[in-house]
Scaffold this motif. Structure first.
Motif, PDB file in Angstrom:
ATOM      1  N   MET A 179      -7.787  -9.173 -55.694  1.00  0.00           N
ATOM      2  CA  MET A 179      -8.871  -9.629 -56.977  1.00  0.00           C
ATOM      3  C   MET A 179      -9.594 -10.849 -56.506  1.00  0.00           C
ATOM      4  SD  MET A 179      -7.239  -9.751 -60.694  1.00  0.00           S
ATOM      5  CE  MET A 179      -6.513  -8.760 -61.162  1.00  0.00           C
ATOM      6  N   ARG A 180     -10.495 -10.635 -56.684  1.00  0.00           N
ATOM      7  CA  ARG A 180     -11.861 -11.807 -56.687  1.00  0.00           C
ATOM      8  C   ARG A 180     -10.786 -13.180 -57.733  1.00  0.00           C
ATOM      9  NH1 ARG A 180     -17.929 -10.631 -57.779  1.00  0.00           N
ATOM     10  NH2 ARG A 180     -18.889 -12.894 -56.968  1.00  0.00           N
ATOM     11  N   PRO A 181     -11.041 -14.058 -57.336  1.00  0.00           N
ATOM     12  CA  PRO A 181     -11.197 -15.533 -57.877  1.00  0.00           C
ATOM     13  C   PRO A 181     -12.073 -15.688 -58.901  1.00  0.00           C
ATOM     14  CG  PRO A 181     -11.439 -16.099 -55.323  1.00  0.00           C
ATOM     15  CD  PRO A 181     -11.396 -14.101 -55.571  1.00  0.00           C
ATOM     16  N   THR A 182     -11.299 -16.188 -59.818  1.00  0.00           N
ATOM     17  CA  THR A 182     -12.385 -16.253 -61.333  1.00  0.00           C
ATOM     18  C   THR A 182     -12.937 -17.503 -61.451  1.00  0.00           C
ATOM     19  OG1 THR A 182     -11.077 -16.594 -62.713  1.00  0.00           O
ATOM     20  CG2 THR A 182     -11.393 -14.138 -62.260  1.00  0.00           C
ATOM     21  N   ARG A 191     -14.990 -34.317 -58.563  1.00  0.00           N
ATOM     22  CA  ARG A 191     -16.098 -33.094 -57.413  1.00  0.00           C
ATOM     23  C   ARG A 191     -15.722 -32.479 -56.519  1.00  0.00           C
ATOM     24  NH1 ARG A 191     -21.150 -32.494 -59.712  1.00  0.00           N
ATOM     25  NH2 ARG A 191     -21.285 -34.249 -60.855  1.00  0.00           N
ATOM     26  N   GLN A 192     -15.318 -33.249 -55.469  1.00  0.00           N
ATOM     27  CA  GLN A 192     -14.623 -32.523 -54.046  1.00  0.00           C
ATOM     28  C   GLN A 192     -13.389 -32.202 -54.621  1.00  0.00           C
ATOM     29  OE1 GLN A 192     -16.591 -33.117 -51.471  1.00  0.00           O
ATOM     30  NE2 GLN A 192     -15.147 -32.188 -50.550  1.00  0.00           N
ATOM     31  N   ARG A 193     -12.847 -32.280 -55.645  1.00  0.00           N
ATOM     32  CA  ARG A 193     -11.594 -31.376 -55.932  1.00  0.00           C
ATOM     33  C   ARG A 193     -12.076 -30.569 -55.961  1.00  0.00           C
ATOM     34  NH1 ARG A 193      -9.260 -34.785 -58.620  1.00  0.00           N
ATOM     35  NH2 ARG A 193      -8.913 -33.695 -60.994  1.00  0.00           N
ATOM     36  N   VAL A 194     -12.702 -29.607 -57.311  1.00  0.00           N
ATOM     37  CA  VAL A 194     -12.787 -28.487 -57.146  1.00  0.00           C
ATOM     38  C   VAL A 194     -13.721 -26.984 -56.104  1.00  0.00           C
ATOM     39  CG1 VAL A 194     -14.546 -27.634 -58.397  1.00  0.00           C
ATOM     40  CG2 VAL A 194     -13.115 -29.347 -59.873  1.00  0.00           C
ATOM     41  N   LYS A 195     -14.737 -28.049 -55.210  1.00  0.00           N
ATOM     42  CA  LYS A 195     -15.232 -28.692 -53.908  1.00  0.00           C
ATOM     43  C   LYS A 195     -14.542 -27.414 -53.086  1.00  0.00           C
ATOM     44  CE  LYS A 195     -19.242 -29.851 -53.905  1.00  0.00           C
ATOM     45  NZ  LYS A 195     -20.693 -31.080 -53.912  1.00  0.00           N
ATOM     46  N   ASP A 196     -13.413 -28.638 -53.452  1.00  0.00           N
ATOM     47  CA  ASP A 196     -12.491 -27.691 -52.407  1.00  0.00           C
ATOM     48  C   ASP A 196     -11.854 -27.047 -52.711  1.00  0.00           C
ATOM     49  OD1 ASP A 196     -13.027 -29.759 -50.501  1.00  0.00           O
ATOM     50  OD2 ASP A 196     -11.226 -31.284 -50.909  1.00  0.00           O
ATOM     51  N   ALA A 197     -11.080 -26.664 -54.169  1.00  0.00           N
ATOM     52  CA  ALA A 197      -9.797 -25.475 -55.057  1.00  0.00           C
ATOM     53  C   ALA A 197     -11.205 -24.338 -54.370  1.00  0.00           C
ATOM     54  CB  ALA A 197     -10.422 -25.498 -55.778  1.00  0.00           C
ATOM     55  N   MET A 198     -12.507 -24.561 -54.535  1.00  0.00           N
ATOM     56  CA  MET A 198     -13.305 -22.988 -54.708  1.00  0.00           C
ATOM     57  C   MET A 198     -13.222 -22.389 -52.714  1.00  0.00           C
ATOM     58  SD  MET A 198     -16.818 -25.019 -56.427  1.00  0.00           S
ATOM     59  CE  MET A 198     -17.579 -23.321 -56.427  1.00  0.00           C
ATOM     60  N   LYS A 199     -13.492 -23.454 -51.988  1.00  0.00           N
ATOM     61  CA  LYS A 199     -13.277 -22.944 -50.481  1.00  0.00           C
ATOM     62  C   LYS A 199     -11.852 -22.451 -50.217  1.00  0.00           C
ATOM     63  CE  LYS A 199     -14.513 -24.579 -46.440  1.00  0.00           C
ATOM     64  NZ  LYS A 199     -14.849 -26.085 -45.046  1.00  0.00           N
ATOM     65  N   ARG A 200     -10.651 -23.389 -50.509  1.00  0.00           N
ATOM     66  CA  ARG A 200      -9.486 -22.639 -50.439  1.00  0.00           C
ATOM     67  C   ARG A 200      -9.556 -20.957 -50.854  1.00  0.00           C
ATOM     68  NH1 ARG A 200      -7.882 -27.765 -51.855  1.00  0.00           N
ATOM     69  NH2 ARG A 200      -7.358 -26.858 -53.723  1.00  0.00           N
ATOM     70  N   LEU A 201      -9.892 -20.947 -51.774  1.00  0.00           N
ATOM     71  CA  LEU A 201      -9.843 -19.593 -52.928  1.00  0.00           C
ATOM     72  C   LEU A 201     -10.687 -18.692 -52.691  1.00  0.00           C
ATOM     73  CD1 LEU A 201      -8.388 -20.917 -56.350  1.00  0.00           C
ATOM     74  CD2 LEU A 201      -7.645 -19.810 -54.916  1.00  0.00           C
ATOM     75  N   ASN A 202     -11.979 -19.241 -52.104  1.00  0.00           N
ATOM     76  CA  ASN A 202     -12.939 -17.925 -51.045  1.00  0.00           C
ATOM     77  C   ASN A 202     -14.053 -18.130 -52.654  1.00  0.00           C
ATOM     78  OD1 ASN A 202     -15.153 -17.049 -48.860  1.00  0.00           O
ATOM     79  ND2 ASN A 202     -13.353 -15.641 -49.451  1.00  0.00           N
ATOM     80  N   TYR A 203     -13.829 -18.678 -53.525  1.00  0.00           N
ATOM     81  CA  TYR A 203     -14.887 -18.517 -54.418  1.00  0.00           C
ATOM     82  C   TYR A 203     -16.129 -18.721 -54.226  1.00  0.00           C
ATOM     83  CZ  TYR A 203     -16.701 -18.846 -59.755  1.00  0.00           C
ATOM     84  OH  TYR A 203     -17.148 -19.005 -60.633  1.00  0.00           O
ATOM     85  N   ARG A 204     -16.710 -17.581 -54.908  1.00  0.00           N
ATOM     86  CA  ARG A 204     -18.160 -17.271 -55.317  1.00  0.00           C
ATOM     87  C   ARG A 204     -18.789 -17.358 -57.132  1.00  0.00           C
ATOM     88  NH1 ARG A 204     -17.561 -17.970 -50.679  1.00  0.00           N
ATOM     89  NH2 ARG A 204     -17.797 -17.686 -48.624  1.00  0.00           N
ATOM     90  N   PRO A 205     -19.503 -18.592 -57.466  1.00  0.00           N
ATOM     91  CA  PRO A 205     -20.224 -18.193 -58.452  1.00  0.00           C
ATOM     92  C   PRO A 205     -21.273 -17.101 -58.706  1.00  0.00           C
ATOM     93  CG  PRO A 205     -20.848 -20.139 -57.885  1.00  0.00           C
ATOM     94  CD  PRO A 205     -19.802 -19.357 -56.168  1.00  0.00           C
ATOM     95  N   SER A 206     -20.634 -16.552 -60.123  1.00  0.00           N
ATOM     96  CA  SER A 206     -21.490 -15.368 -60.681  1.00  0.00           C
ATOM     97  C   SER A 206     -22.751 -15.451 -60.427  1.00  0.00           C
ATOM     98  CB  SER A 206     -21.237 -14.838 -61.504  1.00  0.00           C
ATOM     99  OG  SER A 206     -21.752 -13.729 -62.117  1.00  0.00           O
ATOM    100  N   MET A 207     -23.812 -14.977 -59.689  1.00  0.00           N
ATOM    101  CA  MET A 207     -25.058 -15.168 -60.676  1.00  0.00           C
ATOM    102  C   MET A 207     -25.573 -14.920 -61.871  1.00  0.00           C
ATOM    103  SD  MET A 207     -26.453 -14.414 -56.185  1.00  0.00           S
ATOM    104  CE  MET A 207     -28.770 -14.527 -56.701  1.00  0.00           C
ATOM    105  N   MET A 208     -24.862 -13.842 -61.720  1.00  0.00           N
ATOM    106  CA  MET A 208     -25.284 -12.787 -63.369  1.00  0.00           C
ATOM    107  C   MET A 208     -25.293 -14.072 -64.227  1.00  0.00           C
ATOM    108  SD  MET A 208     -26.728  -9.902 -62.801  1.00  0.00           S
ATOM    109  CE  MET A 208     -27.348 -10.740 -61.862  1.00  0.00           C
TER     110      MET A 208
END
Length: 329
Positions: free
Chosen positions: A1-4, A34-51
């Motif tokens: 499932m795509r991470p949210t 800020r870096q902790r959040v960015k690291d979490a996004m990278k680990r989860l392969n999270y992509r922000p929704s353009m919509m």
């Protein structure tokens, strides 16, 4: 499932609001957070929704580009320049090929609006201008890559097609040709080139025969077939002005097929000066459009519109340039 965004908040042990601030590069927080959040996004392969960004009024940093035929080297080279210029400004481009088909035009306009693109670049005459007028009435940034914007309150970028047609024909007449055939496209740009073709005849005191005006679509094979049709009718032109490099190459192929030497027996001029113009033997004499300058300018205009500048009366007309190579004598 795509991470949210919820998964990112849980992974980095912060609130959803904090994750949102990191995504949008806003708000005050510790650099470590800020870096902790960015690291979490990278680990989860999270992509922000353009919509989601569009719904918050931030835009999607995306442009919609509609061209009639992306396989035509002119439009592919133009699209590449537009994409490069957009990238320089932090934007992406979605390219759609409409084939001059009203159904495709409507379909792609709807698709791109649902994807919340920030603005539209339309690189040809649109069959149903009411669709574009509706965009403008809704305040959507729009720029036309054609001078055919009559009745459409939108800025435009184009080449002086009339001048291109006039200069190509004048060059042939000055070289001693009096029986010159023009093979045009079913497009507004070609209509302006035909006007230039006619005016050059008048300026040089020659009669312009309407029987020497042909129209087809921009394919090499169509240029070949049209040339053979001309010959089969018993016409013996000494020069052909093709309103597109693809058509011109087809003419050269047709001439070779029946033993007519280019340029000794037949001079050929194209239009656009795409990469194909230097691949023919001999190399193609053609009218060059400043593709790079046009592509960069249209992106600059659409970005200015997105930023709120009123450029509805902006009309940029680039001059063409006749490039003499080996297919004319």
């Amino acid at each position: 499932m795509r991470p949210t965004i919820y998964d990112v908040a849980k992974e980095s042990k912060v609130s959803i609001a904090t994750v949102s601030k990191v995504i949008n590069n806003s708000g005050n927080m510790r650099d470590s957070t800020r870096q902790r959040v960015k690291d979490a996004m990278k680990r989860l392969n999270y992509r922000p929704s353009m919509m989601a960004s569009a719904l918050t009024g931030k835009g999607t940093e995306t442009l919609g580009l509609l061209v009639p035929d992306i396989s035509n080297p002119f439009f592919s080279e133009l699209a590449r320049t537009i994409e490069d210029r957009a990238h320089e400004n932090g934007m992406s481009v979605i390219i759609c090929s409409t084939d001059y088909n009203p159904e495709k035009e409507a379909k792609y306009l709807d698709l791109l609006q649902r994807k919340q693109v920030d603005g539209f670049i339309v690189a040809s005459t649109f069959q149903d201008k009411s669709l574009l007028n509706e965009l403008k009435s809704n305040g959507v940034p729009l720029v036309m890559l054609t001078h055919d914007n009559v009745g459409l309150n939108a800025p435009s970028v184009s080449v002086d097609d009339f001048k291109g047609g006039y200069e190509a024909t004048s060059y042939l007449i000055s070289a001693g040709h009096e029986n010159i055939v023009i093979i045009a496209e079913h497009a507004n740009s070609s209509s302006m080139r035909i006007y230039g073709y006619r005016e050059a005849h008048v300026a040089h005191g020659l009669t312009c025969s309407e029987e020497n005006i042909y129209k087809t679509t921009a394919l090499v094979e169509n240029g070949r077939k049209t040339f053979l049709e001309i010959v089969n009718k018993g016409q013996t032109p000494t020069a052909i002005f093709a309103c597109n490099d693809l058509i011109a190459i087809g003419v050269i192929q047709g001439a070779k097929e029946i033993g007519i030497n280019v340029p000794m027996q037949l001079s050929v001029i194209g239009f656009d000066d795409t990469i194909l113009a230097t691949t023919t033997v001999p190399a193609l004499t053609t009218v060059a459009q400043p593709i790079s300058d046009m592509g960069r300018k249209v992106v600059d205009i659409i970005i200015a519109e997105i930023k709120g500048e009123d450029l509805t009366t902006e009309s940029v007309l680039f001059p063409p340039e006749l490039i003499v190579r080996g297919t004319t004598k």
